[in-house]
Write a protein that holds these residues in place. Sequence first.
Motif, PDB file in Angstrom:
ATOM      1  N   PRO A  70       0.814  -1.228   0.000  1.00  0.00           N
ATOM      2  CA  PRO A  70       0.000   0.000   0.000  1.00  0.00           C
ATOM      3  C   PRO A  70       0.843   1.271   0.000  1.00  0.00           C
ATOM      4  N   PHE A  71       1.938   1.271   0.766  1.00  0.00           N
ATOM      5  CA  PHE A  71       2.789   2.460   0.818  1.00  0.00           C
ATOM      6  C   PHE A  71       3.405   2.752  -0.556  1.00  0.00           C
ATOM      7  N   ASN A  74       0.712   4.105  -2.916  1.00  0.00           N
ATOM      8  CA  ASN A  74       0.387   5.504  -2.584  1.00  0.00           C
ATOM      9  C   ASN A  74       1.500   6.445  -3.049  1.00  0.00           C
ATOM     10  N   LYS A  75       2.729   6.013  -2.852  1.00  0.00           N
ATOM     11  CA  LYS A  75       3.863   6.840  -3.278  1.00  0.00           C
ATOM     12  C   LYS A  75       3.901   6.971  -4.796  1.00  0.00           C
ATOM     13  N   LEU A  77       1.325   6.745  -6.858  1.00  0.00           N
ATOM     14  CA  LEU A  77       0.198   7.559  -7.312  1.00  0.00           C
ATOM     15  C   LEU A  77       0.351   9.023  -6.935  1.00  0.00           C
ATOM     16  N   ASN A  78       1.151   9.311  -5.923  1.00  0.00           N
ATOM     17  CA  ASN A  78       1.325  10.688  -5.435  1.00  0.00           C
ATOM     18  C   ASN A  78       2.799  11.094  -5.523  1.00  0.00           C
ATOM     19  N   GLN A  81       3.795  14.600  -4.347  1.00  0.00           N
ATOM     20  CA  GLN A  81       3.590  14.964  -2.944  1.00  0.00           C
ATOM     21  C   GLN A  81       4.810  14.595  -2.122  1.00  0.00           C
ATOM     22  N   GLN A  84       5.447  10.333   2.427  1.00  0.00           N
ATOM     23  CA  GLN A  84       4.726  10.206   3.693  1.00  0.00           C
ATOM     24  C   GLN A  84       5.059   8.902   4.401  1.00  0.00           C
TER      25      GLN A  84
END
Length: 199
Positions: A70-71, A74-75, A77-78, A81, A84
Motif C-alpha cells: 500500500p505504501f 500511494n507513493k 500515485l502521489n 507529494q 509520507q
Amino acid sequence: MSGLPKTGGRKKIQMKKIESGRERAVTLTKRHNGLFKKAHELATLCGVQIAVICFSLSGKPLSFGSPNVPFIINKFLNTNQVEQQPNDSITRFINSYHESELQVLNRKLDELKEELAKETKKGQILQERLRDSLGCNNYEEYIKSLGVEELKELKYKLEELKRNAECELDDISGGSTSANGDHEADLSKIGAPKDYLKM
C-alpha cells in the motif's frame, strides 16, 4: 570428441504462452516465488522501495512490497507529494521485524528445497538400484514376472528368513516359542491368576 553421447543440458524456454493450464500454474508458482525473492534481495541490498503485484490464474492476488505494497502504491500515485513514509519508531520496528522474518522464511524455504532435491536424488538412486537388481521398476512388477517355480523358491526363502528371525528373537528375548510360532510369556513370573495359567 564425436564418439561421446550428447547430453540434453538446459533447454532455452521459448517465450510464448504455455498451452497447458496445469503447466502454466506450476510455472507461475515457481517463477513468482523466485521473483519475490529477487525483489526482497534488491530491497535489502540497495535500500530501495519496491512492490511486485500479480494475479494467479484463479484471480488470487499475489504481492510483495518493501516496506509494504500500500505504501509503494500511494507513493507511486502521489509522486508530486512529499513522501509520507511513517517515521515513528514503532512502525520502523514492525517493518524491520517483518523483513527479518521474511529473511528467515526465505532461508528455511531454501533449506527445504535443498532437502527435497537430496531426497529426490536418493529416490532416483534407489529406483535405479531396484531396476538393476530386479530388472523391474518395482517389487510388484518383479513378482508378476516370476514363474511358478521361481515363486515357490521365493516363498521358501521368505519362510526360511522368517524362521531365522524368530530364532534370533528367541535368543534375544529368552522367551519360548510355541509350535505354531507364537511367542508365549511366562505368566507365572508376572503374578497371573492360576486359573488363567491352566487355560
